[in-house]
Scaffold this motif. Structure first.
Motif, PDB file in Angstrom:
ATOM      1  N   MET A  94      -2.115   6.215  15.546  1.00 20.98           N
ATOM      2  CA  MET A  94      -1.959   6.307  17.002  1.00 20.98           C
ATOM      3  C   MET A  94      -0.484   6.334  17.383  1.00 20.98           C
ATOM      4  O   MET A  94      -0.083   7.030  18.317  1.00 20.98           O
ATOM      5  N   TYR A 149       0.908   9.746  16.856  1.00 19.31           N
ATOM      6  CA  TYR A 149       0.459  10.612  17.953  1.00 19.31           C
ATOM      7  C   TYR A 149       1.285  10.352  19.208  1.00 19.31           C
ATOM      8  O   TYR A 149       1.681  11.289  19.913  1.00 19.31           O
ATOM      9  N   LEU A 150       1.549   9.072  19.492  1.00 18.53           N
ATOM     10  CA  LEU A 150       2.277   8.723  20.718  1.00 18.53           C
ATOM     11  C   LEU A 150       3.687   9.297  20.716  1.00 18.53           C
ATOM     12  O   LEU A 150       4.196   9.707  21.759  1.00 18.53           O
ATOM     13  N   HIS A 205       3.253  12.858  21.618  1.00 20.00           N
ATOM     14  CA  HIS A 205       2.815  12.915  23.008  1.00 20.00           C
ATOM     15  C   HIS A 205       4.003  12.690  23.960  1.00 20.00           C
ATOM     16  O   HIS A 205       4.178  13.401  24.949  1.00 20.00           O
ATOM     17  N   MET A 206       4.836  11.685  23.607  1.00 21.09           N
ATOM     18  CA  MET A 206       5.977  11.353  24.469  1.00 21.09           C
ATOM     19  C   MET A 206       6.976  12.509  24.504  1.00 21.09           C
ATOM     20  O   MET A 206       7.464  12.891  25.576  1.00 21.09           O
ATOM     21  N   MET A 225       2.823   1.019  30.178  1.00 24.61           N
ATOM     22  CA  MET A 225       3.786   1.439  29.153  1.00 24.61           C
ATOM     23  C   MET A 225       4.634   0.260  28.671  1.00 24.61           C
ATOM     24  O   MET A 225       5.035   0.211  27.513  1.00 24.61           O
ATOM     25  N   LEU A 230       2.511  -1.366  26.289  1.00 27.64           N
ATOM     26  CA  LEU A 230       2.518  -0.574  25.053  1.00 27.64           C
ATOM     27  C   LEU A 230       3.747  -0.917  24.209  1.00 27.64           C
ATOM     28  O   LEU A 230       3.652  -1.097  22.988  1.00 27.64           O
ATOM     29  N   LEU A 273       9.560   4.763  22.989  1.00 24.48           N
ATOM     30  CA  LEU A 273       8.292   5.203  23.566  1.00 24.48           C
ATOM     31  C   LEU A 273       8.158   4.737  25.008  1.00 24.48           C
ATOM     32  O   LEU A 273       7.745   5.508  25.886  1.00 24.48           O
ATOM     33  N   PHE A 307       8.018   7.490  28.013  1.00 28.50           N
ATOM     34  CA  PHE A 307       6.827   7.638  28.851  1.00 28.50           C
ATOM     35  C   PHE A 307       7.123   7.309  30.311  1.00 28.50           C
ATOM     36  O   PHE A 307       6.650   7.988  31.224  1.00 28.50           O
TER      37      PHE A 307
END
Lengths: 235, 251
Positions: free
Chosen positions: A35, A38-39, A42-43, A178, A181, A218, A222
């Motif tokens: 994950m 992926y993040l 994605h970011m 976030m 996160l 991250l 984000f």
């Protein structure tokens, strides 16, 4: 010696890993790292929003064409969705089962208040994880299925995003998630390294710095998107 | 010095137990914590009361028998065993909370005494090396590099006091188990059972009802012998290695 006399059928690899607390933690570590990878992607993709609607919508459309012509349209996207869903479910189920076990193993609290070594990030892993799970549900309903999106136009990802973040409370919720996160990754990344046995006295400082760096990167990456919308840089 | 003690009193494993307050006076700062409790117990006996039960044996910090949570910290404010903790670390007029180790795997027997035989069962599952009977082997037959010997010795220092389990918010025995696994797995004498040892000991640890590790680091902070937190990572590595090697077949 009694070592050679055992003839019982060897337990299956998956079964023995899942039954053991150490093995279940390893499942959490691997799914967490999937994950996390992926993040990061994605970011980085999200930051394309600062190049305008054309580029961002083009990027969103490109994601659906990855792997063509070997893969059919959107197949890569669906493979990634299935893999990530499996990772989320495994991570959550393992966390739930381990937490139940942990709470049962320490049924009585101490009256005396000792100094706690564990950081805020460490102590909020469980509830932070629950918050992130709920956030993921809302996030998918808002920007993937567009169920709760005020714009909700298929293929107009940029406009949907701006419409959603234009509401200050949505942005505030997103920013709070976030930050959660970042805390989750700060402990989670280092903890995953420990669980997978990568940690050593020599590497400990490097791993902690990596965990802090990833968490900060991250979170900032984000948060930049709703901040951009609220300040009018993205509109 | 004069102190107020709040001590967990529990007649039997079935009894509910309650924190009971005692006042003690005339405590010297040179007394050990256990001597201070001896002092209290003498007064209790003279008054016809039941003395406070607590575990102790060598009183020189090497047996691991004594153990209690003092003001919420295993073995109290100093990084040592309770018997080596001295009253100079407290001040006149202090109120001190004294509780037994709290863990589902360590049921209270009486007052501050807990049953730590779960540790024995973890050790019995693999905390040994198999040696052929007969005359003692030549000491230099199996060379051990100095760094390996140092690492093994660092982990052999574990006295099994249970402070790691008491300090862990999950009641986990990972630090204890890893101390034994690392101690034996790095040595050539422990090599034949390298895979089965870690699998059997982790399995026994789980069976005893200890919790899992969440890497809070409370255990290594409480450990009076300084077993490092990294040994848990080493045991995890050994466990995954043994699992992936399909050690089930080798056992």
């Amino acid at each position: 010696m009694a070592l050679a006399t055992r003839t019982a059928k060897p337990p299956s690899l998956i079964g023995s890993v899942w039954r053991s607390t150490v093995g279940k933690k390893a499942v959490m570590a691997v799914t967490g790292l999937i994950m996390l990878a992926y993040l990061v992607a994605h970011m980085l993709g999200n930051l394309k929003v600062f190049f305008g609607a054309g580029e961002f919508n083009h990027y969103a459309a490109w994601i659906r064409t990855i792997g063509e012509p070997f893969l059919h349209h959107e197949w890569f996207l669906w493979l990634a969705r299935v893999a990530l869903s499996a990772a989320v479910v495994l991570h959550g189920v393992a966390a739930y089962q381990l937490s139940r076990r942990d709470l049962a193993a320490r049924p009585v609290k101490y009256r005396g208040r000792g100094r706690r070594r564990a950081s805020y990030a460490t102590r909020t892993m469980r509830w932070g994880g629950v918050i992130l799970g709920l956030f993921i549900v809302w996030h998918i309903l808002d920007l993937t299925t567009l169920t709760v999106n005020p714009n909700a136009q298929e293929g107009r990802t940029y406009e949907n995003l701006v419409a959603s973040f234009d509401r200050w409370y949505v942005s505030a919720f997103y920013i709070a998630a976030m930050l959660a996160l970042g805390l989750h990754i700060r402990h989670g990344f280092w903890s995953a390294a420990q669980t997978l046995g990568v940690g050593s006295p020599r590497r400990d400082r490097l791993l902690k710095a990596l965990a802090n760096g990833l968490a900060a990167l991250l979170t900032c990456g984000f948060i930049a998107v709703p901040v951009g919308v609220l300040t009018g840089v993205v509109s | 010095m004069n102190l107020t003690l709040r001590i967990w009193r529990q007649r039997s494993p079935e009894d509910a137990g309650v924190m009971t307050t005692y006042e003690v006076s005339g405590i010297s700062e040179d007394m050990s914590f256990l001597e201070m409790l001896d002092h209290l117990n003498e007064e209790l006996i003279l008054a016809g009361d039941e003395p406070v039960a607590f575990d102790h044996d060598c009183r020189e910090g090497i047996c691991g028998a004594c153990g209690m949570v003092i003001n919420g910290r295993a073995h109290g404010p100093e990084r040592t065993t309770t018997c080596q903790l001295h009253m100079r670390h407290f001040s006149d007029g202090d109120t001190i909370d004294i509780e037994p180790w709290r863990a589902a795997a360590f049921p209270v027997v009486k007052d501050l005494v807990v049953d730590r035989s779960a540790f024995d069962r973890v050790i019995g599952a693999g905390g040994y090396v198999s040696v052929p009977t007969g005359s003692a082997p030549e000491a230099h037959a199996a060379p051990v590099p100095k760094p390996v010997a140092d690492l093994a010795f660092e982990h052999a220092e574990c006295i099994g006091c249970g402070a790691c389990v008491a300090a862990c918010p999950n009641g986990s025995a990972m630090l204890f188990t890893s101390a034994k696994v690392v101690h034996l797995n790095v040595l050539p004498q422990g090599a034949p059972e390298r895979e089965s040892r870690v699998l059997d000991m982790v399995g026994a640890m789980d069976d005893q009802g200890f919790g899992g590790c969440t890497n809070t680091g409370e255990c290594a902070t409480a450990c009076p012998k300084g077993i490092p937190l990294q040994s848990i990572a080493t045991m995890n590595r050994e466990y995954l290695r043994a699992t992936l090697k399909g050690a089930g077949r080798r056992r």
